[in-house]
Structure formats: structure tokens, C-alpha cells
Write an enzyme that holds these catalytic residues in place. Structure first.
Site, PDB file in Angstrom:
ATOM      1  N   SER A   1      -9.776   2.000   2.753  1.00 15.82           N
ATOM      2  CA  SER A   1      -8.934   2.794   1.903  1.00 15.82           C
ATOM      3  C   SER A   1      -7.908   1.987   1.098  1.00 15.82           C
ATOM      4  O   SER A   1      -7.366   2.500   0.124  1.00 15.82           O
ATOM      5  CB  SER A   1      -8.167   3.819   2.755  1.00 15.82           C
ATOM      6  OG  SER A   1      -7.285   3.175   3.640  1.00 15.82           O
TER       7      SER A   1
ATOM      8  N   SER B   1      -9.943  -0.440   6.866  1.00 14.92           N
ATOM      9  CA  SER B   1      -9.353  -0.302   5.528  1.00 14.92           C
ATOM     10  C   SER B   1      -8.727  -1.558   4.941  1.00 14.92           C
ATOM     11  O   SER B   1      -8.392  -1.566   3.762  1.00 14.92           O
ATOM     12  CB  SER B   1      -8.291   0.791   5.539  1.00 14.92           C
ATOM     13  OG  SER B   1      -8.916   2.023   5.390  1.00 14.92           O
TER      14      SER B   1
ATOM     15  N   LYS C   1       0.858  -1.192   0.000  1.00 16.82           N
ATOM     16  CA  LYS C   1       0.000   0.000   0.000  1.00 16.82           C
ATOM     17  C   LYS C   1       0.894   1.241   0.000  1.00 16.82           C
ATOM     18  O   LYS C   1       1.940   1.258   0.676  1.00 16.82           O
ATOM     19  CB  LYS C   1      -0.908  -0.019   1.239  1.00 16.82           C
ATOM     20  CG  LYS C   1      -1.912   1.124   1.300  1.00 16.82           C
ATOM     21  CD  LYS C   1      -2.825   0.977   2.520  1.00 16.82           C
ATOM     22  CE  LYS C   1      -3.864   2.070   2.613  1.00 16.82           C
ATOM     23  NZ  LYS C   1      -4.770   1.915   3.772  1.00 16.82           N
TER      24      LYS C   1
HETATM   25  N1  GLN Z   1     -13.002   4.123   6.107  1.00 14.45           N
HETATM   26  C1  GLN Z   1     -12.389   4.517   7.330  1.00 14.45           C
HETATM   27  C2  GLN Z   1     -11.963   5.960   7.263  1.00 14.45           C
HETATM   28  O1  GLN Z   1     -12.245   6.576   6.314  1.00 14.45           O
HETATM   29  C3  GLN Z   1     -11.264   3.617   7.663  1.00 14.45           C
HETATM   30  C4  GLN Z   1      -9.997   3.996   7.019  1.00 14.45           C
HETATM   31  C5  GLN Z   1      -8.850   3.143   7.441  1.00 14.45           C
HETATM   32  O2  GLN Z   1      -9.014   2.098   8.066  1.00 14.45           O
HETATM   33  N2  GLN Z   1      -7.674   3.619   7.128  1.00 14.45           N
HETATM   34  O3  GLN Z   1     -11.375   6.472   8.152  1.00 14.45           O
END
Ligand code: GLN
Length: 458
Positions: A136, A160, A61
Site C-alpha cells: 500500500s 506494504s 506515508k
Molecule cells: N497488501 C496487503 C493488504 O492489502 C498488505 C498491506 C499492508 O502491508 N499494509 O493488506
């Protein structure tokens, strides 16, 4: 088995990446480097010195640092920035002969649930290109699901890893907080962030976990506890005790097919001799608000370092120090990141600290205690990973609150700090996959991996 060399395997993945370029899963491919490394590893295999990840072709990532390689957190503000050192997880997988094939697209600074917040374009769902892959770590999920590499590393602050794993039909593992070093992970919310794997099988997740987990001098939040050999203990003791939260199952937004699938899983687990009970946990509605108060506060502090001076982008029209900061940040950050920095600054501001940040911390403790109360009597908590399958591109971009509710089932594990996994057991009549989520108490990663392996290999 020696039926294919690492070199031709890498070549195979490289051509699949080219064929699937439209998915936008990779921001950069380390083609030559991967092929050169593959040759060395083939030699190591021949002379018996290969590491445990020989043959694993892995994507990273784009918020995990790899020395001498660009890293941008999918943000314009880090365009042109090269990592000065490697993340601990990167050093550890390289030491075991993994081949790193490239860096995968994600939401900017890991903020998002659909990969639509990347400064470098969104990632397409590999089965239905009109849908999002989740976020994400959307690029990491698609890279594995579409066979562009064997495994990827992502980060999970509120879901994410698990949410895109559910949308794309792969295994996504969020380790216990403090199990894996965060050194070299570009921080979003440091008391929530964990790095973890995306894989096709639980066995591969266990293998990666036993290599990346464990004490690290560079991260004082990592536990000194020994790392068990997860792959050697993938059989579970009989008769697990599993709880499911009634309010999750009755959640009005839950897709009826996902609910039915979960009921089927519960019946199957009972038939297999496990105890499965519903438990009361009337706090689900507090999860997402607590998560967004605390993570935005931490993000506003963490992202202060991107100021047009230290890293990456600097505004061309800056004329002095204040305009260097303000213009570089205004131009360099995307809308969602700016929204969160402002929200976080607000909840930490003198007049509102008690009403939001302090209260959020108290609520976090309460949610931790109440969840751990369940773990007093149960080994695992079962839930859906996501309320529905992958949704259309653009459907939730205009309403941040609706997007935030995507995380309804996943943020609990990050608030609590416990480990959680999404297993790709479901197939919807719309043709898309979805996952079930299992959570286990902190540092019971071994039990969670073993039980998951058992479920997937029935
Ligand atoms: N969707 C969540 C957010 O927008 C989780 C993101 C993540 O785990 N990095 O914060």
C-alpha cells in the site's frame, strides 16, 4: 561533504516533485516549511551542531501523524483532519534534523497491493506509467525511486513496504514487530503493523532504523531491548546459513525470470562460502487466509473510531446519531475498506468466532512456531519478494482474491513478527526491477541489515 547545501538540495527535490506531478506520489508537499527548515539545518551544519539526519529529505506515508499537518490515510473519511500530535518516529527523525518534504499517497488505510485504493487517485509506476507501483505504500516507493526525496517512511502490515519496494527497485525494510513504535501510526491491524524505511541503500535504511527504533512509553508493544548501532556494524560474520522454502521456488505463479534470478543468487551465495539449503515448509497456502482473517478482524475494531463524530468527514444528510454513523461511514470509506470491515466483523461475530478468528489465531501460532523452527538452524530465509514485476493498472481490481495473493511471500514475516527486507537485485527483460526478500528471526535486525549490505555491495 558540503558540496551542496540542504537548501538547494531541498529545492532540487521540490522541482523534481513538480516535474513528476503526474505520478501522484505526494498528496501534499510542505514546500515552504521544508525550505525554512533546510536553512536552519545548513546553519547547524556550519556550526557543527547538526543531527545525524542532516541532509536527509524525507517523505512520510499519509498514515503517519505529523503534528499540525493533515493526515488522511488516503481516505475521504479523514479529509480535513489535522494531526494533534506527531508519531514517535516523526519526533525522532526531526530531532536528528531530517527535513520532511511532504506526505505520500497510499492505499486507503494501507489496505491494498497496488495503490489503486487511494481516495485521491492511484500512483503511477515511475518507469512505466501504465503499471502500478505496488502498495500500500506506493507513493513512498515511487518518491524514492523517482528521486523526489532521499528516503521515505512507510508501514508494512503484510508487505506494504517490501512489495512496492520490489516493484519500484528500491530497498524496503520491515522491522521486527515491536522494534519501532507505532505511536502516531493510523492503525490497520495492530498486531501486524510496523513502520519502516524506503531507501536507495541498505546503509540509509540502517541509519533510519537506528534512529526510529527503540523503547517508547507511548507504545507498550515496543521492546525495551537496546537498539544496536546498525550503521557501525554493517559487516557480517562469514558463512551465513540460509534456507529457501522449496514451495516458494516451485510456486506456479512465480515468473520464470524471477525464479532464475533467485537460483543465480543462491549459486552466488554458495560460491561466496555461505550455506544455502532448501527446506520443507508445506504451509505457504495458509499464509494469505490467516493474514486476511486476522487483519480484517483487527481492522474492523480499529476502524470503529471513524464514526463521523470524532474525526474528519461527517455526512451532510445525517439527521441523528444512527444516521451520523451509518451515512458518514458509508460515504466516507472506500469499497475495499468497507469489504474488510464487514469481513472482520463477520469473523469476530458470535456464531463464527471459533470457526474463523480463534482458528486463525491458532494457525498463526503454528505458522510462527514452524517458521521459528527453520530459524533454529538458519540465519536467514531467502525468497522472492513478489511473484512477478509491477502489473498493469486495473488488472486485478475486479478480483480481490487475486489481489490478496500478491502478498503470498511477504505476509509470513508479519504473521511471525520477524524482520524482513526487499533488496532490489533483479532486472526483468520487460525493463522493470524486482527484489529478493530476506527474513531473519525477531530482533536480528542487525544481522539482516549487515548481510543485506554485504549482498548489495559485492
Ligand atoms: N497488501 C496487503 C493488504 O492489502 C498488505 C498491506 C499492508 O502491508 N499494509 O493488506
Amino acid at each position: 561533504k558540503g558540496s551542496i547545501s540542504c537548501h538547494s538540495l531541498t529545492q532540487g527535490y521540490l522541482s523534481r516533485i513538480v516535474e513528476n506531478k503526474h505520478l501522484n506520489a505526494f498528496l501534499e508537499v510542505f514546500e515552504e516549511e521544508a525550505l525554512t527548515r533546510a536553512k536552519v539545518i545548513d546553519e547547524n551544519l556550519q556550526n557543527g551542531t547538526a543531527g545525524r539526519l542532516a541532509g536527509m529529505v524525507i517523505g512520510l506515508k499519509d498514515n503517519i501523524c505529523y503534528q499540525g499537518h493533515s493526515v488522511s490515510a488516503s481516505s475521504k473519511i479523514l479529509r480535513g483532519f489535522d494531526s494533534l500530535f506527531s508519531a514517535t518516529v516523526v519526533e525522532r527523525i526531526l530531532a536528528e534534523d531530517a527535513i520532511i518534504i511532504g506526505r505520500t499517497n497510499c492505499d486507503e488505510f494501507a489496505m491494498g497491493s497496488s495503490n489503486e485504493n487511494s481516495a485521491f487517485g492511484n500512483v503511477l509506476h515511475h518507469i512505466d506509467n501504465s503499471k502500478v507501483p505496488g502498495g500500500s505504500s506506493g507513493g513512498s516507493a515511487v518518491a524514492v525511486a523517482a528521486d523526489l526525496c532521499l528516503a521515505t517512511l512507510g508501514s508494512d502490515t503484510g508487505g506494504s513496504i517490501r512489495q512496492p519496494a520490489s516493484f519500484c527497485g528500491v530497498v524496503g525494510y520491515k522491522p521486527t514487530y515491536g522494534r519501532v513504535s507505532r505511536w502516531g501510526l493510523i492503525p490497520y491491524a495492530s498486531s501486524f503493523d510496523q513502520i519502516g524505511p524506503f531507501t536507495h541503500t541498505v546503509e540509509d535504511a540502517a541509519l533510519l532504523m537506528e534512529i526510529i527504533a527503540g523503547a517508547d512509553e507511548q507504545d507498550s508493544t515496543v521492546s525495551q531491548k537496546d537498539v544496536p548501532s546498525y550503521t557501525k556494524q554493517l559487516t557480517l560474520k562469514k558463512g551465513a546459513k540460509i534456507a529457501y522454502i522449496k514451495d516458494c521456488m516451485e510456486s506456479p505463479g512465480l515468473d520464470p525470470e524471477i525464479k532464475k534470478h533467485l537460483e543465480g543468487q543462491i549459486a552466488q551465495l554458495r560460491a561466496d562460502g555461505h550455506t544455502v539449503n532448501s527446506v520443507d515448509f508445506p504451509y505457504i497456502d495458509y499464509m494469505v487466509p490467516v493474514y486476511y482473517v486476522l487483519t480484517t478482524a483487527e481492522a474492523s475494531s480499529n476502524l470503529a473510531r471513524f464514526d463521523g463524530v470524532h474525526y474528519g468527514y461527517r455526512s451532510e444528510s445525517a439527521t441523528d446519531i444512527p444516521t451520523t454513523y451509518t451515512k458518514s461511514r458509508t460515504e466516507g470509506f472506500g469499497e475495499e475498506v468497507k469489504r474488510r470491515i464487514m469481513l472482520g466483523t463477520f469473523v469476530l461475530s458470535a456464531g463464527y468466532y471459533d470457526a474463523y478468528y480463534r482458528k486463525g489465531q491458532k494457525a498463526r501460532r503454528l505458522l510462527q512456531d514452524k517458521t521459528n523452527d527453520i530459524f533454529e538452524s538458519y540465519d536467514f530465509i531467502l525468497s522472492p519478494t513478489t511473484p512477478h514485476t509491477a502489473f498493469e493498472i486495473g488488472r486485478k481490481t475486479t478480483d480481490p482474491t487475486e489481489m490478496y495473493l500478491e502478498d503470498i511471500f511477504t505476509v509470513q514475516a508479519n504473521i511471525v513478527g520477524c524482520c524482513a527486507i526487499s533488496l532490489p537485485t533483479g532486472k526483468h527483460s520487460n525493463g522493470l526491477s524486482f527484489g529478493i526478500q530476506l527474513m531473519a528471526p525477531s530482533f536480528k535486525d542487525q544481522d539482516l541489515l549487515a548481510f543485506s549490505h554485504q549482498i548489495m555491495n559485492k
